[in-house]
Design a protein around this motif. Structure first.
Motif, PDB file in Angstrom:
ATOM      1  N   ARG A   8      -3.279 -10.838  11.030  1.00  0.00           N
ATOM      2  CA  ARG A   8      -3.941  -9.537  10.890  1.00  0.00           C
ATOM      3  C   ARG A   8      -4.860  -9.514   9.672  1.00  0.00           C
ATOM      4  NH1 ARG A   8      -3.705  -4.315  12.353  1.00  0.00           N
ATOM      5  NH2 ARG A   8      -1.963  -4.574  13.775  1.00  0.00           N
ATOM      6  N   GLN A  12      -8.773  -8.616   9.680  1.00  0.00           N
ATOM      7  CA  GLN A  12      -9.303  -7.517   8.877  1.00  0.00           C
ATOM      8  C   GLN A  12     -10.399  -7.987   7.932  1.00  0.00           C
ATOM      9  OE1 GLN A  12      -5.641  -5.982   7.165  1.00  0.00           O
ATOM     10  NE2 GLN A  12      -5.459  -4.409   8.738  1.00  0.00           N
ATOM     11  N   GLY A  92       2.615 -10.241  18.122  1.00  0.00           N
ATOM     12  CA  GLY A  92       1.884  -9.262  18.909  1.00  0.00           C
ATOM     13  C   GLY A  92       2.086  -9.533  20.380  1.00  0.00           C
ATOM     14  N   GLU A 147       1.843  -3.947  11.308  1.00  0.00           N
ATOM     15  CA  GLU A 147       1.547  -5.372  11.467  1.00  0.00           C
ATOM     16  C   GLU A 147       1.527  -5.869  12.913  1.00  0.00           C
ATOM     17  OE1 GLU A 147       4.121  -7.634   8.973  1.00  0.00           O
ATOM     18  OE2 GLU A 147       3.319  -6.775   7.120  1.00  0.00           O
ATOM     19  N   LEU A 149       0.451  -6.627  16.511  1.00  0.00           N
ATOM     20  CA  LEU A 149      -0.849  -6.635  17.183  1.00  0.00           C
ATOM     21  C   LEU A 149      -0.687  -6.260  18.650  1.00  0.00           C
ATOM     22  CD1 LEU A 149      -2.275  -9.921  15.632  1.00  0.00           C
ATOM     23  CD2 LEU A 149      -3.067  -7.598  15.157  1.00  0.00           C
ATOM     24  N   ASP A 173      -5.577  -3.234  18.765  1.00  0.00           N
ATOM     25  CA  ASP A 173      -6.076  -4.128  17.719  1.00  0.00           C
ATOM     26  C   ASP A 173      -7.164  -5.059  18.229  1.00  0.00           C
ATOM     27  OD1 ASP A 173      -4.205  -3.538  15.389  1.00  0.00           O
ATOM     28  OD2 ASP A 173      -2.789  -3.925  17.010  1.00  0.00           O
ATOM     29  N   ILE A 215     -12.331  -2.771  16.927  1.00  0.00           N
ATOM     30  CA  ILE A 215     -11.418  -3.534  17.778  1.00  0.00           C
ATOM     31  C   ILE A 215     -11.962  -4.954  17.949  1.00  0.00           C
ATOM     32  CG2 ILE A 215     -10.434  -3.713  20.094  1.00  0.00           C
ATOM     33  CD1 ILE A 215     -10.598  -0.638  20.261  1.00  0.00           C
ATOM     34  N   LYS A 216     -11.104  -5.946  17.781  1.00  0.00           N
ATOM     35  CA  LYS A 216     -11.517  -7.336  17.909  1.00  0.00           C
ATOM     36  C   LYS A 216     -11.537  -7.749  19.382  1.00  0.00           C
ATOM     37  CE  LYS A 216     -11.626  -7.704  13.445  1.00  0.00           C
ATOM     38  NZ  LYS A 216     -12.931  -7.768  12.721  1.00  0.00           N
TER      39      LYS A 216
END
Length: 267
Positions: A8, A12, A92, A147, A149, A173, A215-216
């Motif tokens: 993460r 970020q 995640g 944390e 995902l 995320d 958002i990735k």
């Protein structure tokens, strides 16, 4: 041992991260991925013999031991499976076949503790450090909410029909674009390289909608070559998948067979 927040933190910081798909169910595959420095492994429980049970637990532990983030593609968007994957220690969850905003809201409800969702809790699980003296519910739930995902898959025309409403659901995320199922849903040729104009347009739409929302985007990189990596990075990919363990096994066995055939001919 993996710091569960490391992946993460890289995202970020707007770093591009790299991983592989793991289909074999072999802990060695995720250990090797971590030893070689890959950021994450995409452990598949949708299309493989793996369930959310002891064999999956070994996969997750192997990834954490090797220092790579275990992301688990669950079989479906059911609440029990989502919760179990996270309680087993997944960094995640990747959720297949997300079609509507209402479905996405149920996914968030199942994966986030109150006040963000309605995830059920138990302290006697890996994600909670197995409870015990000194266990603090507030610290556990806040850390998990911060944390963990949550990565839905955009792999159908239905997703794109509701794309804005889906992406507006708080708690997403990243989104993984699945070009194979997307192409199948459109009735067009499957193209993992995403060169088909319809598939490429959908991928670009996803990136354009995700970027302003923070958002990735996760993309398969096929073929797994540096030129393709550069291409997908320029398209806005944040999380790139550089092949899978069964593909690597095919390559190795094909090479071995080629050597054997050549040797036999010379004999």
């Amino acid at each position: 041992m993996l710091d569960s927040s490391a992946l993460r933190q890289k995202l970020q910081a707007n770093e591009v991260v790299f991983g592989i798909n793991v289909y074999s169910g072999a802990p060695a595959a995720v250990e090797i991925a971590g030893q070689k420095g890959l950021d994450f492994v995409f452990i598949d429980a949708e299309h493989t013999v793996l369930g959310l049970d002891s064999p999956m637990e070994r996969m997750i532990l192997a990834a954490r031991l090797a220092g790579t983030a275990p992301l688990v593609r669950v079989p479906d968007s059911g609440a029990v499976g989502l919760r179990k994957a996270l309680e087993l220690g997944a960094a995640g969850v990747i959720v297949p076949q997300v079609h509507t905003a209402e479905q996405m809201r149920r996914i968030i409800a199942a994966t986030k503790f109150p006040p963000l969702g309605r995830r059920g809790g138990d302290s006697s699980v890996r994600s909670a450090g197995y409870g015990g003296p000194g266990f603090d519910w507030s610290s556990y739930t806040e850390q998990a909410n911060r944390e963990t995902l949550i990565i839905p898959m955009a792999e159908s025309f239905e997703f794109f029909e509701e794309i804005d409403d889906i992406l507006d659901v708080p708690g997403i995320d990243a989104v993984h674009f699945g070009p194979a199922d997307y192409a199948l849903s459109r009735g067009i040729e499957v193209d993992y390289a995403m060169n088909h104009s319809v598939v490429r347009m959908a991928m670009r739409e996803l990136v354009s909608k995700c970027r302003p929302r923070g958002i990735k985007v996760m993309l398969p990189c096929f073929p797994a070559e540096s030129t393709k990596v550069q291409e997908l990075m320029s398209e806005g990919g944040d999380m790139l998948l550089l092949g899978n363990d069964l593909g690597f096994l095919h390559q190795g066995c094909a090479n071995a067979a080629s050597i054997a055939l050549s040797t036999r001919r010379q004999a």
